[in-house]
Design a protein around this motif. Structure first.
Motif: not given
Length: 410
Positions: A119-120, A122-124, A126-127, A146, A148, A151, A408, A410
């Motif tokens: 998850l971490a 994946s967020d990275f 996405n950013q 979560n 995006n 991912t 979702r 996104d």
């Protein structure tokens, strides 16, 4: 386990904590005529039983692809893996992901094992708007709440595998259940899915006790004691790795599993069954990987090649690593580019072949339809195995499309 030393071409940097400073440190990802560099980060130290066979087979697949001409739609460019340990923590994994992009100049990211780590990253991704092919984390959140655009997940998620088990046990009429699961995202998600699915499938279903020991720090005596005192008729187990071995040993000693139905995620995977050995409980309904009994010719050829290369039997991690290598090849063949947006577009609804049949990367939630084997645990001499198993197509067990769309953002 015998581990082959990888070639320089297919593996850059090994598992060193500090990556080499190579060209491309400006942060731009190379799109030239050289190798397509892929950053793979995983829990190679903490989860070696799964991750090392996974790396071995991925390496084997990449070498096969390169020997056969590389990515032909891109002029025969070879694949080049850059493997790193993710530290098994979200903070370390994000740091490693950043280094893979800025110092190693990889075109995209792949891997991770633990759900919170996935998850971490994946967020990275996405950013940073970079592709992340999540190969092993199982939490539903990765492709649901979560999820995006950047991912994609390969393995059947927690919902899918739990649904497979519920389908296998619902006709047995067991209503009073205990749940034991590791106390982090994956375990909590599996428990929630089991309660939701069983409540819909079995009238009168109830959970009489729940135990959530810390991952890697189970107090097996206390956990088994609490489950036994509640007198359940069935146990849903989500423990894996060393926690599973300790739990089974204590449960066998205390007779916890006698005359009780046990539904267990992952226990049939060789990574976790081999350490159980002759202590493997018989008759658990589980997901797993009966590698020695799968008859598909492509799979048999894979097993033969893997055993010849590593002098070892494949694990589920081996199967997954090999499948992912060819999935990456197929994505790049369709994209005809290592540009992020081109790769993302290529993955959406991509149909790809595996050594056990075709699969699809479902575009509405970026979840692959790769399935899993469901069967019963058994003893073969002094070693655990699976019997009465069948391959469950993941496409038949995914979140309903309306749920995926609603979840979702996104």
């Amino acid at each position: 386990m015998s581990i082959r030393n990888p070639s320089r071409r297919a593996l850059v940097g090994g598992l060193a904590a500090a990556p080499l400073a190579l060209a491309g440190a400006s942060g731009t990802r190379a799109q030239g005529a050289g190798p397509i560099r892929i950053g793979e980060l995983n829990s190679y130290s903490r989860m070696a039983a799964f991750a090392v066979p996974y790396r071995n087979a991925m390496q084997m697949g990449v070498e096969e692809i390169n020997k056969a001409g590389g990515v032909r739609a891109m002029g025969g460019r070879p694949l080049e893996m850059v493997f790193r340990d993710d530290g098994s923590t979200p903070g370390d994994a994000v740091r490693v992901a950043e280094e893979l992009l800025t110092r190693e100049n990889v075109s995209f990211l792949a891997g991770t094992f633990l759900s919170n780590v996935g998850l971490a990253v994946s967020d990275f991704a996405n950013q940073r708007k970079v592709l992340f092919l999540a190969t092993e984390p199982l939490t539903d959140a990765l492709t649901m709440a979560n999820g995006n655009r950047y991912t994609f997940r390969v393995r059947p998620n927690t919902y899918m595998q739990t649904r497979m088990l519920v389908e296998a046990v619902k006709a047995k009429g067991v209503k009073r259940w205990a749940i034991v699961a590791p106390n982090y995202e994956y375990g909590q998600s599996a428990a929630a899915n089991f309660k939701k699915l069983m409540a819909a499938a079995v009238p009168g279903f109830e959970v009489v006790v729940e135990q959530f020991p810390a991952l890697g720090r189970i107090d097996a005596g206390a956990t088994v004691g609490a489950l036994g005192r509640a007198r359940p008729d069935g146990i849903f187990n989500v423990l894996f790795g060393a926690d599973l071995t300790t739990f089974v040993r204590e449960g066998n000693t205390r007779g916890l599993f006698e005359r009780r139905l046990v539904a267990s995620l992952l226990t049939g995977e060789p990574e976790y069954m081999i350490p159980l050995g002759e202590e493997t409980p018989e008759g658990w309904i589980t997901t797993g990987y009966p590698w020695d009994k799968i008859e598909e010719p492509k799979h048999k050829a894979f097993v033969q090649a893997y055993r010849a290369a590593f002098n070892d039997t494949p694990r589920l991690g081996s199967f997954l690593g090999y499948v992912v290598a060819y999935l990456m090849r197929d994505m790049l063949e369709k994209a005809k580019s290592a540009d992020t947006e081109a790769m993302v577009a290529a993955l959406e609804d991509l149909r790809f072949d595996t050594i056990v049949g075709p699969a699809v990367m479902r575009g509405i939630d970026n979840q692959a339809t790769l399935g899993a084997w469901v069967g019963e645990t058994a003893l073969n001499g002094r070693q655990g195995t699976m019997r009465n198993f069948r391959y469950e197509d993941g496409a038949n067990h995914m979140h309903p499309e309306e749920e995926a769309r609603a979840a979702r953002k996104d």
